[in-house]
Design a protein around this motif. Structure first.
Motif, PDB file in Angstrom:
ATOM      1  N   CYS A 130       0.821  -1.212   0.000  1.00 51.33           N
ATOM      2  CA  CYS A 130       0.000   0.000   0.000  1.00 51.33           C
ATOM      3  C   CYS A 130       0.855   1.264   0.000  1.00 51.33           C
ATOM      4  N   VAL A 131       1.905   1.277   0.816  1.00 52.04           N
ATOM      5  CA  VAL A 131       2.784   2.451   0.882  1.00 52.04           C
ATOM      6  C   VAL A 131       3.521   2.635  -0.448  1.00 52.04           C
ATOM      7  N   THR A 132       3.953   1.547  -1.055  1.00 51.75           N
ATOM      8  CA  THR A 132       4.670   1.639  -2.335  1.00 51.75           C
ATOM      9  C   THR A 132       3.811   2.306  -3.396  1.00 51.75           C
ATOM     10  N   VAL A 133       2.570   1.879  -3.511  1.00 50.99           N
ATOM     11  CA  VAL A 133       1.678   2.460  -4.515  1.00 50.99           C
ATOM     12  C   VAL A 133       1.320   3.898  -4.146  1.00 50.99           C
ATOM     13  N   ALA A 134       1.170   4.190  -2.858  1.00 48.07           N
ATOM     14  CA  ALA A 134       0.905   5.566  -2.443  1.00 48.07           C
ATOM     15  C   ALA A 134       2.026   6.501  -2.884  1.00 48.07           C
ATOM     16  N   ILE A 135       3.269   6.061  -2.729  1.00 48.89           N
ATOM     17  CA  ILE A 135       4.404   6.861  -3.200  1.00 48.89           C
ATOM     18  C   ILE A 135       4.330   7.054  -4.703  1.00 48.89           C
ATOM     19  N   LEU A 136       4.007   6.001  -5.420  1.00 47.03           N
ATOM     20  CA  LEU A 136       3.936   6.051  -6.876  1.00 47.03           C
ATOM     21  C   LEU A 136       2.894   7.047  -7.367  1.00 47.03           C
ATOM     22  N   MET A 137       1.828   7.261  -6.593  1.00 51.09           N
ATOM     23  CA  MET A 137       0.754   8.175  -7.005  1.00 51.09           C
ATOM     24  C   MET A 137       1.238   9.618  -7.148  1.00 51.09           C
TER      25      MET A 137
END
Length: 510
Positions: A130-137
């Motif tokens: 979840c954190v990885t994709v949040a950063i990617l956003m």
């Protein structure tokens, strides 16, 4: 009448008691709390990104981070965990469907450590995704549409994040077997988000020159708040990756604190060298870069190495912000410079400074090899090969997925130029991070002129729209007087003129 047979229920109850009894309650509680702390990083990323963007597009990033979190939770439960950590897949690249919808994921010892159950491990690793994709956003900044980004999120997590996590954390992954040292996600989390963010920004294209000119964060207080929320959650991110309440977890927390502090100081000093200002955004950027570098390294290296790493990553990541100009890719929030470069440096530090004594502090990995400190000279090329593989795979696959989605009707990744100019909050969300009534677009349009006594105020132009349900055309003209003779405020928010007060015998009348 025969009494019902309670033997199956009793057997099941005893089995569940045995499943709980084989794990230490302190370890289980510690990792559960750490997983919740990692979840707390999600609003930290949202606040950080919102503060860094323009006001007219600030809420879009909050929505994208929140919605992508929900998408990843569903994906991880459905098949993400199985694709990353299924123990029955032996191809070394990606898992199988053995744990589809978390089937058979209960009280067995986890793939990451025998100290905690697999059910807890699956939750903890979900928060990493979840954190990885949040950063990617952050790659959506000021021009990306949110619905195509959510479709991209589901596919990207399946085809990019899960394979890289499988490489290094699955017991059958090729990087795991090869001996790569990646403590808490330099490859899947940091390189995965940073390089993929660069690729997504490339697929979106550059913002217009008008939008790039004089760009600055709209709320630095939110930047600071987001950074410290992230720092708080990051201690659970790195500390919990020891998978138990042990000394290795405490060492990881200490190293994270030291690296973040030194990197923030160095970045701020480098910015002061140019601007002669103590930049809060600079300090926050450096702090995050230090935490990023600590992600793969904090559970491997001694504290003095974390001190050196913080200084180096603060300087290197600061100068790496120029890469986007060299590459001509509009990486608006510097995902590559902070996350990819920081993760790469942390992985390289493992090759040189990883110490087997630090690794053994968890009481599980007592025979692990370190890096050059333990005369393990081959670790450097192992780490470099892993870095190259993660970077190349992340960029190519992300660019391919993004370009493919962009070709589907109604799933164009980028907004129109008109929507970008109006602001993504208005066109995509319909709400605003900081709502306000816009009297005039430019400051000089609405600032009332200073009039001397006896001068006639020019009529202020009205702006379109209704005020309290009354059309502009029906409002009295600007500068009209009330029945009591006092000057009336102009229509549509125009301020009354500033008039000189009359004087009698040198005394100003009230």
């Amino acid at each position: 009448m025969t009494a019902p047979d309670d033997t199956p229920l009793l057997t099941r109850a005893l089995a569940l008691r045995d499943a709980n009894g084989q794990f230490n309650g302190g370890d289980v509680s510690f990792i559960a709390v750490c997983g919740i702390l990692v979840f707390f990083m999600i609003p930290g990323v949202a606040f950080l990104y919102s503060g860094l963007s323009r006001r007219k597009s600030a809420l879009l990033l909050v929505w994208a981070v929140a919605a992508s979190n929900a998408v990843v939770i569903f994906q991880w439960w459905l098949w993400g965990y199985s694709l990353a950590f299924s123990p029955t897949a032996t191809n070394g690249y990606i898992g199988d469907m053995r744990s589809f919808a978390l089937r058979k994921v209960l009280g067995d010892p986890s793939p990451g450590s025998p100290l905690i159950p697999e059910l807890l491990y699956s939750f903890y690793q979900m928060e990493f995704a979840c954190v990885t994709v949040a950063i990617l956003m952050g790659a959506l900044a000021e021009r990306g549409r949110v619905f195509p980004a959510m479709v991209f999120t589901f596919i990207w997590t399946t085809l990019v994040y899960c394979p890289i996590a499988c490489w290094v954390w699955n017991i059958n992954g090729w990087a795991f077997k090869w001996g790569v040292l990646d403590y808490a996600g330099g490859g899947p989390v940091e390189i995965g988000s940073g390089i993929s963010g660069l690729a997504y920004s490339w697929a979106l294209g550059r913002r217009s020159e008008r939008e790039l000119r004089n760009f600055r964060p709209h709320n630095v207080s939110l930047v600071g708040l987001g950074t410290f929320v992230l720092w708080f959650g990051w201690l659970g991110f790195n500390g919990g990756s020891a998978f138990g309440a042990n000394l290795r977890a405490i060492m990881a927390i200490w190293n994270s604190m030291i690296a973040a502090a030194m990197s923030g100081i160095v970045w701020c000093l480098l910015d002061y060298r140019i601007e002669r200002k103590w930049s809060m955004v600079g300090f926050c950027s450096g702090t995050i870069a230090g935490l990023v570098a600590a992600t793969p390294a904090s559970g491997y290296i001694p504290q003095w190495a974390a001190f050196v790493m913080g200084i180096i990553v603060g300087a290197v990541s600061n100068y790496s912000t120029k890469l986007k100009f060299i590459l001509r890719i509009d990486d608006a929030l510097d995902l590559c410079a902070e996350h990819a470069i920081g993760g790469i440096l942390g992985l390289l530090f493992n090759a040189i400074f990883a110490d087997s004594e630090i690794i053994a502090l968890d009481g599980v990995n007592t025979s692990a090899n370190g890096g050059w400190l333990n005369r393990n000279w081959k670790q450097l090329y192992i780490q470099i090969a892993y870095i190259v593989a993660c970077s190349a795979y992340s960029f190519v696959m992300t660019a391919f997925i993004a370009r493919t989605i962009n070709m589907i009707p109604t799933l164009h990744l980028r907004a129109t130029p008109e929507e970008e100019m109006l602001g993504m909050d208005d066109t995509e969300i319909g709400e605003f991070a900081s709502d306000y009534i816009e009297v005039r677009r430019d400051f000089t349009d609405w600032t009332p002129p200073y009039h001397q006594k006896g001068e006639i105020e020019p009529e202020s132009p009205a702006i379109a729209g209704d005020r309290h349900g009354v059309p502009d055309a029906q409002l009295p003209g600007n500068g009209a007087a009330h029945s009591n003779g006092e000057a009336k405020a102009g229509a549509n928010g125009a301020l009354p003129p500033i008039l000189e007060k009359p004087e009698v015998n040198g005394t100003t009348l009230p």
